[in-house]
Design a protein around this motif. Structure first.
Motif, PDB file in Angstrom:
ATOM      1  N   SER A 219       7.222 -32.277 -48.654  1.00  0.00           N
ATOM      2  CA  SER A 219       6.910 -33.701 -48.480  1.00  0.00           C
ATOM      3  C   SER A 219       5.992 -34.230 -49.564  1.00  0.00           C
ATOM      4  CB  SER A 219       6.256 -33.928 -47.108  1.00  0.00           C
ATOM      5  OG  SER A 219       5.033 -33.209 -47.007  1.00  0.00           O
ATOM      6  N   VAL A 220       5.228 -33.350 -50.227  1.00  0.00           N
ATOM      7  CA  VAL A 220       4.300 -33.778 -51.267  1.00  0.00           C
ATOM      8  C   VAL A 220       4.883 -33.586 -52.655  1.00  0.00           C
ATOM      9  CG1 VAL A 220       2.007 -33.372 -52.273  1.00  0.00           C
ATOM     10  CG2 VAL A 220       2.312 -33.280 -49.795  1.00  0.00           C
ATOM     11  N   MET A 221       5.609 -32.488 -52.864  1.00  0.00           N
ATOM     12  CA  MET A 221       6.079 -32.110 -54.199  1.00  0.00           C
ATOM     13  C   MET A 221       7.446 -32.686 -54.566  1.00  0.00           C
ATOM     14  SD  MET A 221       3.652 -30.290 -55.442  1.00  0.00           S
ATOM     15  CE  MET A 221       2.279 -29.202 -55.032  1.00  0.00           C
ATOM     16  N   THR A 222       8.051 -33.498 -53.701  1.00  0.00           N
ATOM     17  CA  THR A 222       9.378 -34.029 -53.989  1.00  0.00           C
ATOM     18  C   THR A 222       9.351 -35.553 -53.965  1.00  0.00           C
ATOM     19  OG1 THR A 222      10.009 -33.917 -51.651  1.00  0.00           O
ATOM     20  CG2 THR A 222      10.527 -32.019 -53.021  1.00  0.00           C
ATOM     21  N   ASN A 223      10.420 -36.143 -54.485  1.00  0.00           N
ATOM     22  CA  ASN A 223      10.611 -37.593 -54.425  1.00  0.00           C
ATOM     23  C   ASN A 223      11.939 -37.886 -53.750  1.00  0.00           C
ATOM     24  OD1 ASN A 223      12.528 -37.022 -56.452  1.00  0.00           O
ATOM     25  ND2 ASN A 223      11.046 -37.435 -58.076  1.00  0.00           N
ATOM     26  N   ASP A 224      12.383 -39.133 -53.851  1.00  0.00           N
ATOM     27  CA  ASP A 224      13.629 -39.518 -53.174  1.00  0.00           C
ATOM     28  C   ASP A 224      14.835 -38.753 -53.696  1.00  0.00           C
ATOM     29  OD1 ASP A 224      12.219 -41.297 -51.649  1.00  0.00           O
ATOM     30  OD2 ASP A 224      12.605 -43.007 -52.971  1.00  0.00           O
ATOM     31  N   THR A 225      14.790 -38.321 -54.956  1.00  0.00           N
ATOM     32  CA  THR A 225      15.929 -37.626 -55.546  1.00  0.00           C
ATOM     33  C   THR A 225      15.960 -36.151 -55.187  1.00  0.00           C
ATOM     34  OG1 THR A 225      15.882 -39.169 -57.412  1.00  0.00           O
ATOM     35  CG2 THR A 225      17.153 -37.147 -57.713  1.00  0.00           C
ATOM     36  N   THR A 226      14.797 -35.524 -55.103  1.00  0.00           N
ATOM     37  CA  THR A 226      14.718 -34.072 -54.888  1.00  0.00           C
ATOM     38  C   THR A 226      14.311 -33.707 -53.466  1.00  0.00           C
ATOM     39  OG1 THR A 226      12.418 -34.071 -55.680  1.00  0.00           O
ATOM     40  CG2 THR A 226      14.160 -33.673 -57.311  1.00  0.00           C
ATOM     41  N   ARG A 227      14.298 -34.650 -52.563  1.00  0.00           N
ATOM     42  CA  ARG A 227      13.867 -34.392 -51.187  1.00  0.00           C
ATOM     43  C   ARG A 227      14.793 -33.380 -50.513  1.00  0.00           C
ATOM     44  NH1 ARG A 227      12.441 -39.776 -48.668  1.00  0.00           N
ATOM     45  NH2 ARG A 227      10.751 -39.472 -50.179  1.00  0.00           N
ATOM     46  N   THR A 228      14.212 -32.504 -49.704  1.00  0.00           N
ATOM     47  CA  THR A 228      14.977 -31.464 -49.011  1.00  0.00           C
ATOM     48  C   THR A 228      15.263 -31.876 -47.569  1.00  0.00           C
ATOM     49  OG1 THR A 228      12.936 -30.317 -48.382  1.00  0.00           O
ATOM     50  CG2 THR A 228      13.985 -29.655 -50.453  1.00  0.00           C
ATOM     51  N   LEU A 229      16.030 -31.042 -46.891  1.00  0.00           N
ATOM     52  CA  LEU A 229      16.441 -31.364 -45.532  1.00  0.00           C
ATOM     53  C   LEU A 229      15.267 -31.477 -44.571  1.00  0.00           C
ATOM     54  CD1 LEU A 229      19.635 -29.172 -45.046  1.00  0.00           C
ATOM     55  CD2 LEU A 229      19.515 -31.665 -44.895  1.00  0.00           C
ATOM     56  N   ALA A 230      14.315 -30.556 -44.690  1.00  0.00           N
ATOM     57  CA  ALA A 230      13.198 -30.544 -43.747  1.00  0.00           C
ATOM     58  C   ALA A 230      12.433 -31.862 -43.767  1.00  0.00           C
ATOM     59  CB  ALA A 230      12.257 -29.377 -44.076  1.00  0.00           C
ATOM     60  N   VAL A 231      12.361 -32.487 -44.935  1.00  0.00           N
ATOM     61  CA  VAL A 231      11.685 -33.778 -45.060  1.00  0.00           C
ATOM     62  C   VAL A 231      12.658 -34.918 -44.820  1.00  0.00           C
ATOM     63  CG1 VAL A 231      10.301 -35.227 -46.588  1.00  0.00           C
ATOM     64  CG2 VAL A 231      10.087 -32.758 -46.709  1.00  0.00           C
ATOM     65  N   GLY A 232      13.909 -34.755 -45.244  1.00  0.00           N
ATOM     66  CA  GLY A 232      14.895 -35.818 -45.115  1.00  0.00           C
ATOM     67  C   GLY A 232      15.217 -36.171 -43.679  1.00  0.00           C
ATOM     68  N   LEU A 233      15.052 -35.232 -42.748  1.00  0.00           N
ATOM     69  CA  LEU A 233      15.321 -35.528 -41.338  1.00  0.00           C
ATOM     70  C   LEU A 233      14.397 -36.603 -40.790  1.00  0.00           C
ATOM     71  CD1 LEU A 233      15.998 -31.966 -39.854  1.00  0.00           C
ATOM     72  CD2 LEU A 233      17.659 -33.743 -40.417  1.00  0.00           C
ATOM     73  N   GLN A 234      13.258 -36.821 -41.441  1.00  0.00           N
ATOM     74  CA  GLN A 234      12.351 -37.874 -40.993  1.00  0.00           C
ATOM     75  C   GLN A 234      12.924 -39.257 -41.240  1.00  0.00           C
ATOM     76  OE1 GLN A 234       8.571 -37.198 -42.908  1.00  0.00           O
ATOM     77  NE2 GLN A 234       8.455 -35.061 -42.255  1.00  0.00           N
ATOM     78  N   GLY A 235      13.976 -39.346 -42.070  1.00  0.00           N
ATOM     79  CA  GLY A 235      14.578 -40.634 -42.360  1.00  0.00           C
ATOM     80  C   GLY A 235      15.294 -41.258 -41.180  1.00  0.00           C
ATOM     81  N   TYR A 236      15.565 -40.480 -40.143  1.00  0.00           N
ATOM     82  CA  TYR A 236      16.220 -41.038 -38.964  1.00  0.00           C
ATOM     83  C   TYR A 236      15.241 -41.797 -38.072  1.00  0.00           C
ATOM     84  CZ  TYR A 236      20.156 -38.079 -40.224  1.00  0.00           C
ATOM     85  OH  TYR A 236      21.200 -37.507 -40.894  1.00  0.00           O
ATOM     86  N   ALA A 237      13.973 -41.765 -38.402  1.00  0.00           N
ATOM     87  CA  ALA A 237      12.957 -42.532 -37.672  1.00  0.00           C
ATOM     88  C   ALA A 237      12.584 -43.754 -38.507  1.00  0.00           C
ATOM     89  CB  ALA A 237      11.725 -41.676 -37.395  1.00  0.00           C
ATOM     90  N   THR A 238      12.890 -44.926 -38.014  1.00  0.00           N
ATOM     91  CA  THR A 238      12.585 -46.172 -38.702  1.00  0.00           C
ATOM     92  C   THR A 238      11.428 -46.872 -37.999  1.00  0.00           C
ATOM     93  OG1 THR A 238      14.173 -47.433 -37.373  1.00  0.00           O
ATOM     94  CG2 THR A 238      15.002 -46.371 -39.379  1.00  0.00           C
ATOM     95  N   GLN A 239      11.036 -48.011 -38.535  1.00  0.00           N
ATOM     96  CA  GLN A 239       9.941 -48.763 -37.916  1.00  0.00           C
ATOM     97  C   GLN A 239      10.351 -49.345 -36.568  1.00  0.00           C
ATOM     98  OE1 GLN A 239       8.695 -51.706 -40.756  1.00  0.00           O
ATOM     99  NE2 GLN A 239       7.663 -50.220 -42.076  1.00  0.00           N
ATOM    100  N   ASN A 240      11.637 -49.595 -36.398  1.00  0.00           N
ATOM    101  CA  ASN A 240      12.105 -50.230 -35.169  1.00  0.00           C
ATOM    102  C   ASN A 240      12.600 -49.244 -34.120  1.00  0.00           C
ATOM    103  OD1 ASN A 240      11.643 -52.791 -36.344  1.00  0.00           O
ATOM    104  ND2 ASN A 240      13.645 -52.708 -37.358  1.00  0.00           N
ATOM    105  N   ASP A 241      13.148 -48.130 -34.557  1.00  0.00           N
ATOM    106  CA  ASP A 241      13.760 -47.224 -33.593  1.00  0.00           C
ATOM    107  C   ASP A 241      13.852 -45.819 -34.195  1.00  0.00           C
ATOM    108  OD1 ASP A 241      14.884 -46.301 -31.301  1.00  0.00           O
ATOM    109  OD2 ASP A 241      16.624 -47.632 -31.341  1.00  0.00           O
ATOM    110  N   VAL A 242      14.135 -44.863 -33.332  1.00  0.00           N
ATOM    111  CA  VAL A 242      14.382 -43.483 -33.741  1.00  0.00           C
ATOM    112  C   VAL A 242      15.776 -43.109 -33.260  1.00  0.00           C
ATOM    113  CG1 VAL A 242      13.647 -41.087 -33.598  1.00  0.00           C
ATOM    114  CG2 VAL A 242      11.934 -42.910 -33.595  1.00  0.00           C
TER     115      VAL A 242
END
Length: 279
Positions: A219-242
């Motif tokens: 979560s600290v050493m990557t950006n939007d291009t190099t993000r891994t699955l463990a961090v990318g799963l957080q993308g399913y949580a938005t400000q409005n809903d999960v």
């Protein structure tokens, strides 16, 4: 002597309870991944009122899951291969040869396991940023930097584990290979490595699982291009809903490589973990 019936029934009850305890979260994940979002967000029910496979198609569109999957596969695979190669040479040298500083090296390798990983987060971040500023080599935010980060965790354990495994392999095999004309490196790959396959597989599985599921450094050493699955799963949580149904579906999908690899290598993994316990 046959076991008493009371023991057999007690064993069955305990094993049944443990099996249900382990499979219960899996059932919740599977059932939730097959529910519409409104059913998952509402009152929990053990039996789904309606089943749908739509979440398994939506997970690829809500977030770039395929890119995260490729990043995780590259990072975990490269970290595993490098960890195994370096650990094999290092452990073989420590196991078979005497050199100055051997004890200091082994104690240092073991002592690194006493420190929590979060202590290395800020130092590694500063090192990568300074290297990028001074040399132009972009380690921060790159796959290569994340691979080097995971090597700092997997290598000490891998080396220490393979040292114990190589110690359990008779030295007569090495000496016979040397008498037959093999050099040290050839003897390692022709004789020792084939005998150490269970230990090497155990090390590889450990290194891969460590890199595959790590969250803090990714979560600290990557950006939007190099993000891994463990961090990318957080993308399913938005400000409005999960999107809980998609979270469950994505979690099951990304678990497939680990489960399949474990089942295929289970025989070697068990043998490798128990190696050296009895000499």
């Amino acid at each position: 002597m046959a076991a008493p019936q009371s023991f057999l029934w007690t064993r069955r009850v305990i094993l049944t309870f443990l099996t249900a305890f382990v499979l219960l979260p899996v059932y919740v994940m599977v059932s939730s991944s097959l529910k519409p979002l409104q059913d998952v967000s509402g009152k929990f029910s053990w039996i789904p009122s309606g089943l749908t496979v739509k979440p398994y198609f939506d997970i690829w569109e809500t977030v770039p899951l395929a890119r995260y999957f490729v990043n995780s596969l590259i990072v975990a695979g490269a970290a595993t291969v490098l960890s195994v190669i370096i650990a094999v040479f290092s452990a073989y040298a420590v196991s078979r040869y005497k050199f100055r500083g051997k004890r200091v090296f082994t104690v240092t390798v073991l002592s690194t396991q006493m420190f929590p990983g979060i202590l290395f987060l800020l130092p590694l971040f500063l090192i990568f940023v300074n290297i990028g500023n001074s040399t132009g080599v972009a380690l921060y935010g790159s796959r290569g930097g994340l691979i080097l980060t995971y090597l700092t965790f997997s290598l000490p354990f891998s080396i220490w584990m393979l040292i114990g495994y190589f110690d359990s392999i008779p030295r007569d095999l090495d000496e016979a290979a040397l008498v037959d004309g093999c050099g040290p490196v050839r003897a390692l790959f022709r004789v020792v490595v084939p005998a150490a396959v269970p230990g090497i597989v155990a090390v590889a599985v450990y290194a891969f699982m460590t890199a595959w599921g790590e969250v803090l450094f990714a979560s600290v050493m990557t950006n939007d291009t190099t993000r891994t699955l463990a961090v990318g799963l957080q993308g399913y949580a938005t400000q409005n809903d999960v999107y809980w149904n998609q979270v469950m579906a994505a979690s099951l999908v990304v678990s497939v490589p680990i489960v399949a690899g474990f089942l295929l290598l289970q025989r070697y993994l068990v043998a490798g973990l128990t190696a050296g316990a009895v000499k």
